[in-house]
Write an enzyme that holds these catalytic residues in place. Structure first.
Site, mmCIF file in Angstrom:
data_model
loop_
_atom_site.group_PDB
_atom_site.id
_atom_site.type_symbol
_atom_site.label_atom_id
_atom_site.label_comp_id
_atom_site.label_asym_id
_atom_site.label_seq_id
_atom_site.Cartn_x
_atom_site.Cartn_y
_atom_site.Cartn_z
ATOM 1 N N HIS A 119 0.822 -1.228 0.000
ATOM 2 C CA HIS A 119 0.000 0.000 0.000
ATOM 3 C C HIS A 119 0.848 1.265 0.000
ATOM 4 C CE1 HIS A 119 -3.642 -2.246 0.432
ATOM 5 N NE2 HIS A 119 -3.341 -2.726 1.623
ATOM 6 N N ASP B 158 -4.804 -12.875 3.555
ATOM 7 C CA ASP B 158 -6.034 -12.330 4.140
ATOM 8 C C ASP B 158 -7.270 -12.595 3.287
ATOM 9 O OD1 ASP B 158 -4.800 -10.651 2.344
ATOM 10 O OD2 ASP B 158 -4.705 -8.915 3.678
ATOM 11 N N ASP C 287 -2.605 -10.721 -2.340
ATOM 12 C CA ASP C 287 -3.184 -10.192 -1.102
ATOM 13 C C ASP C 287 -4.639 -9.812 -1.406
ATOM 14 O OD1 ASP C 287 -2.123 -8.772 1.685
ATOM 15 O OD2 ASP C 287 -3.848 -7.746 0.802
ATOM 16 N N HIS D 127 -6.284 -7.340 -0.532
ATOM 17 C CA HIS D 127 -6.430 -5.910 -0.805
ATOM 18 C C HIS D 127 -5.656 -5.521 -2.055
ATOM 19 C CE1 HIS D 127 -6.842 -6.375 3.639
ATOM 20 N NE2 HIS D 127 -7.884 -5.594 3.428
#
Ligand SMILES: [Zn+2]
Length: 340
Positions: free
Chosen positions: A124, A244, A161, A163
């Site tokens: 991120h 995740d 991931d 996200h």
């Protein structure tokens, strides 16, 4: 099969307090790898710290100075969820340096593949900012080093991931030598990662609806990720690995199992063998349920080592009957990415 693990207890010194991204994550992973005996079958690589010049290939000086200064004054919050402690700047240098070192060992032939078990995570972190638990973009630091110093011409970053890796996309959106393929949940934090975000034609976003599970991921890899990736002819594959998407994860709502992660990794491994001599460098991103995280990482190492699948101790969710219909999405992706 020479498989490396990049790890150091220094990664436990990034102190986030009461936080999902805590040192307990890596402690659980190392314990799992030790108790299954995998730890002794891996080549252990010590991470050196990245240099400031390494960071400046992908970050602004202002961002690097900000994280350093925040650490020097004892730490603080960058945003609601992103924490810097007094040791975080130094630890973050080791995280970026660890992925870079893993890549170096794979490119020079000491290892076929390497998994950097690092924290803080990175995907991120944008060119000019920390966010989403990430301080510096570890995988981007390694990719930029591959281009600049190791003279690699085509790097592929795969991101599983749950996200979207907005930071990696931000950093490489105008760098055609790096391609980025992300499979992530949408809608979900950070909100980016739509199909139409294409950068210089090198960004491939695959936003999956909530409750997608092993079958949906397998179809997406077979029908979209592998065909697109093969066409790109990468010289090395870097992987932003987050665990995740597992059904137990409280920060997302996908239905992947540990077996599903093994299936994804098997596809990536086959892709790497077909396109770049099996050269894979993996950087740990998210994954906050300790059992899912440690089990998923164990499964990834089993695939890299060519071991038979271990039984999935967590199994599938008992509420996995709401799998979405992704046929319309697959059709749209094939059109957008010229796979028809
Ligand atoms: Zn994540």
């Amino acid at each position: 099969m020479t498989v490396g693990v990049v790890y150091s207890p220094v990664f436990l010194e990034h102190d986030t307090g009461e936080h999902p991204e805590s040192p307990l994550r890596l402690e659980a992973v190392v314990q799992k790898l030790q108790e299954t005996g995998l730890w002794d079958n891996l080549v252990h690589v010590a991470p050196p710290p990245a240099s400031v010049d390494d960071l400046l290939r992908v970050h602004t000086g202002r961002h690097v100075d900000y994280i350093r200064c925040l650490s020097e004054v004892g730490g603080g919050r960058v945003d609601a969820e992103t924490i810097v402690s007094s040791r975080s700047y130094d630890v973050a240098l080791f995280a970026a340096g660890g992925v870079k070192r893993g890549l170096e060992a794979v490119v020079n032939g000491d290892l076929v593949s390497a998994f950097a078990l690092v924290r803080p995570p990175g995907h991120h972190a944008t060119r000019d900012g920390a966010m989403g638990f990430c301080l510096f973009n570890n995988i981007a630091v390694a990719a930029a080093y591959a281009l600049d110093t190791l003279k690699i011409g085509r790097v592929l970053i795969l991101d599983f991931d749950v996200h979207h890796g907005n930071g990696t996309q931000d950093i490489f959106a105008r760098e055609p030598r790096v391609s980025y393929i992300s499979v992530h949940q949408s809608p979900l934090y950070p909100g980016s990662g739509a199909i139409h975000e294409r950068g210089a034609g090198n960004i491939f976003n695959i936003p999956l609806p909530p409750f997608s599970g092993d079958d949906e991921y397998a179809r997406v890899y077979d029908e979209i990720v592998v065909p697109v990736a093969s066409r790109l002819k990468p010289e090395i594959i870097l992987v932003s690995a987050g665990f995740d998407g597992h059904w137990r994860e409280s920060l997302a709502s996908m239905s992947l199992t540990i077996k599903g992660y093994a299936d994804i990794m098997r596809r990536i491994n086959a892709l790497a063998k077909a396109s770049c001599g099996g050269r894979i460098v993996i950087a740990l991103e998210g994954g906050y349920d300790l059992a899912a995280l440690s089990g998923g990482i164990r499964a990834v190492f089993d695939v890299l080592l060519g071991n038979a699948d271990a039984p999935d101790p967590l199994g599938p969710s008992r509420e996995n009957d709401n799998a979405p219909d992704i046929d319309p999405l697959l059709m749209r992706l094939k059109e957008s990415f010229d796979l028809t």
